[in-house]
Design a protein around this motif. Sequence first.
Motif, mmCIF file in Angstrom:
data_model
loop_
_atom_site.group_PDB
_atom_site.id
_atom_site.type_symbol
_atom_site.label_atom_id
_atom_site.label_comp_id
_atom_site.label_asym_id
_atom_site.label_seq_id
_atom_site.Cartn_x
_atom_site.Cartn_y
_atom_site.Cartn_z
ATOM 1 N N ASP A 79 0.840 -1.203 0.000
ATOM 2 C CA ASP A 79 0.000 0.000 0.000
ATOM 3 C C ASP A 79 0.871 1.248 0.000
ATOM 4 N N TYR A 80 1.894 1.246 0.829
ATOM 5 C CA TYR A 80 2.819 2.378 0.924
ATOM 6 C C TYR A 80 3.483 2.649 -0.423
ATOM 7 N N GLU A 81 3.958 1.609 -1.053
ATOM 8 C CA GLU A 81 4.637 1.777 -2.349
ATOM 9 C C GLU A 81 3.657 2.237 -3.425
ATOM 10 N N ARG A 82 2.457 1.686 -3.417
ATOM 11 C CA ARG A 82 1.460 2.067 -4.424
ATOM 12 C C ARG A 82 1.090 3.537 -4.325
ATOM 13 N N HIS A 83 1.170 4.092 -3.115
ATOM 14 C CA HIS A 83 0.836 5.502 -2.926
ATOM 15 C C HIS A 83 2.072 6.396 -2.970
ATOM 16 N N GLY A 84 3.160 5.883 -3.507
ATOM 17 C CA GLY A 84 4.337 6.705 -3.754
ATOM 18 C C GLY A 84 5.476 6.548 -2.781
ATOM 19 N N GLY A 85 5.333 5.708 -1.767
ATOM 20 C CA GLY A 85 6.420 5.484 -0.825
ATOM 21 C C GLY A 85 7.551 4.708 -1.473
ATOM 22 N N HIS A 86 8.773 4.979 -1.017
ATOM 23 C CA HIS A 86 9.958 4.330 -1.595
ATOM 24 C C HIS A 86 10.326 3.088 -0.786
ATOM 25 N N VAL A 87 10.217 1.925 -1.410
ATOM 26 C CA VAL A 87 10.639 0.660 -0.800
ATOM 27 C C VAL A 87 11.957 0.272 -1.457
ATOM 28 N N TRP A 88 13.056 0.414 -0.742
ATOM 29 C CA TRP A 88 14.370 0.166 -1.325
ATOM 30 C C TRP A 88 14.804 -1.275 -1.069
ATOM 31 N N PRO A 89 15.754 -1.799 -1.852
ATOM 32 C CA PRO A 89 16.271 -3.149 -1.609
ATOM 33 C C PRO A 89 16.843 -3.247 -0.199
ATOM 34 N N GLY A 90 16.453 -4.267 0.512
ATOM 35 C CA GLY A 90 16.920 -4.443 1.885
ATOM 36 C C GLY A 90 16.092 -3.715 2.922
ATOM 37 N N MET A 91 15.006 -3.058 2.500
ATOM 38 C CA MET A 91 14.207 -2.299 3.465
ATOM 39 C C MET A 91 13.588 -3.211 4.522
ATOM 40 N N ARG A 92 13.133 -4.378 4.119
ATOM 41 C CA ARG A 92 12.491 -5.279 5.086
ATOM 42 C C ARG A 92 13.472 -5.699 6.178
ATOM 43 N N GLU A 93 14.693 -6.059 5.782
ATOM 44 C CA GLU A 93 15.695 -6.448 6.779
ATOM 45 C C GLU A 93 16.049 -5.253 7.662
ATOM 46 N N HIS A 94 16.132 -4.081 7.061
ATOM 47 C CA HIS A 94 16.437 -2.864 7.812
ATOM 48 C C HIS A 94 15.361 -2.603 8.866
ATOM 49 N N ILE A 95 14.100 -2.759 8.491
ATOM 50 C CA ILE A 95 12.995 -2.577 9.443
ATOM 51 C C ILE A 95 13.100 -3.599 10.569
ATOM 52 N N ALA A 96 13.378 -4.853 10.201
ATOM 53 C CA ALA A 96 13.484 -5.906 11.214
ATOM 54 C C ALA A 96 14.599 -5.603 12.210
ATOM 55 N N LEU A 97 15.723 -5.076 11.724
ATOM 56 C CA LEU A 97 16.832 -4.759 12.620
ATOM 57 C C LEU A 97 16.481 -3.576 13.527
ATOM 58 N N ARG A 98 15.781 -2.583 12.981
ATOM 59 C CA ARG A 98 15.337 -1.481 13.843
ATOM 60 C C ARG A 98 14.380 -2.014 14.907
ATOM 61 N N ALA A 99 13.482 -2.914 14.515
ATOM 62 C CA ALA A 99 12.539 -3.481 15.478
ATOM 63 C C ALA A 99 13.259 -4.291 16.555
ATOM 64 N N SER A 100 14.401 -4.891 16.207
ATOM 65 C CA SER A 100 15.133 -5.718 17.178
ATOM 66 C C SER A 100 15.777 -4.887 18.283
ATOM 67 N N LEU A 101 15.766 -3.559 18.142
ATOM 68 C CA LEU A 101 16.305 -2.690 19.186
ATOM 69 C C LEU A 101 15.318 -2.461 20.333
ATOM 70 N N GLU A 102 14.091 -2.959 20.208
ATOM 71 C CA GLU A 102 13.079 -2.686 21.227
ATOM 72 C C GLU A 102 13.534 -3.055 22.636
ATOM 73 N N PRO A 103 14.169 -4.239 22.864
ATOM 74 C CA PRO A 103 14.595 -4.532 24.238
ATOM 75 C C PRO A 103 15.678 -3.587 24.749
ATOM 76 N N VAL A 104 16.473 -3.009 23.839
ATOM 77 C CA VAL A 104 17.451 -1.997 24.255
ATOM 78 C C VAL A 104 16.729 -0.756 24.773
#
Length: 281
Positions: free
Chosen positions: A230-255
Amino acid sequence: MPPSAESMLREARENGLDLRDQYEIDQSGWDYLVLHATATDGADWILRAPRHTDGLYLPAEGRLLDHVRPLLPVAVPDWRINTGTLVAYPKLPGAQADMRWTPTDDLLGRTIAIMHALPTEPVRALGVPVFTPDGQRKWIADLIEQARAEYVIADERLRRWQDWLDATDRWPPDMVLARGDLHPQHLLVEGGRLVGLIDWADATIGDPAMDFTDPYANFAPAVFERLLADYERHGGHVWPGMREHIALRASLEPVINGLYGVETGRTDLIEQAREQLSRSR
């Protein structure tokens, strides 16, 4: 002195908002005490008071809300009182989403895409904090070092984070207006549909992935993939590796949770962080 319901009602009345004595207290937020109150004319209001006034909050939040209100397809708060120790605004439609909420349409993805496409210079002029890609990485590296001083962190977890911080080509080069902290309690829904976004104190010009970490953590994988589509269809930029990048940011939650636990003496957060950070994943 920490705010109380009585002090918030008193300050609201001193600023021309006459409220009934019946109210509901919301203690769930880390940063604010929130009251759901009703004025003598029957209108419902939200009151927010910072739990501590040490500069952790976004001073430009009210100005930012005025800026984005006519530009987004969902409602945002309209501050009528802002004293520095109290914010009050008419209650928006809808109710806070729960952890089981699933989007029923593309409005969340569309809203994030519109927000990320807004020109950043006017937002910067409002006083919203600005991060560069290097600044984002330094902020994360500093958080990890603070956590290492308090907790035992699994070697594999540390290695994965360090590889991520070192791989500068995997980070988005363009910073955007990022709402940050799109936790379900900051989403207002009505009939299953998103109708509003509240509590913008974490907004920055920064990494667009910040607006996907909470959906990544809370949505089923298929629902999260639909959000990105949905984000990409409405003009958002989904770059290669974005999913892994999001997952790594999410993994900081316990920190983040663990450091907040140390700061506030929350033993539940400390124990949870200790258990999570000792695991490799």
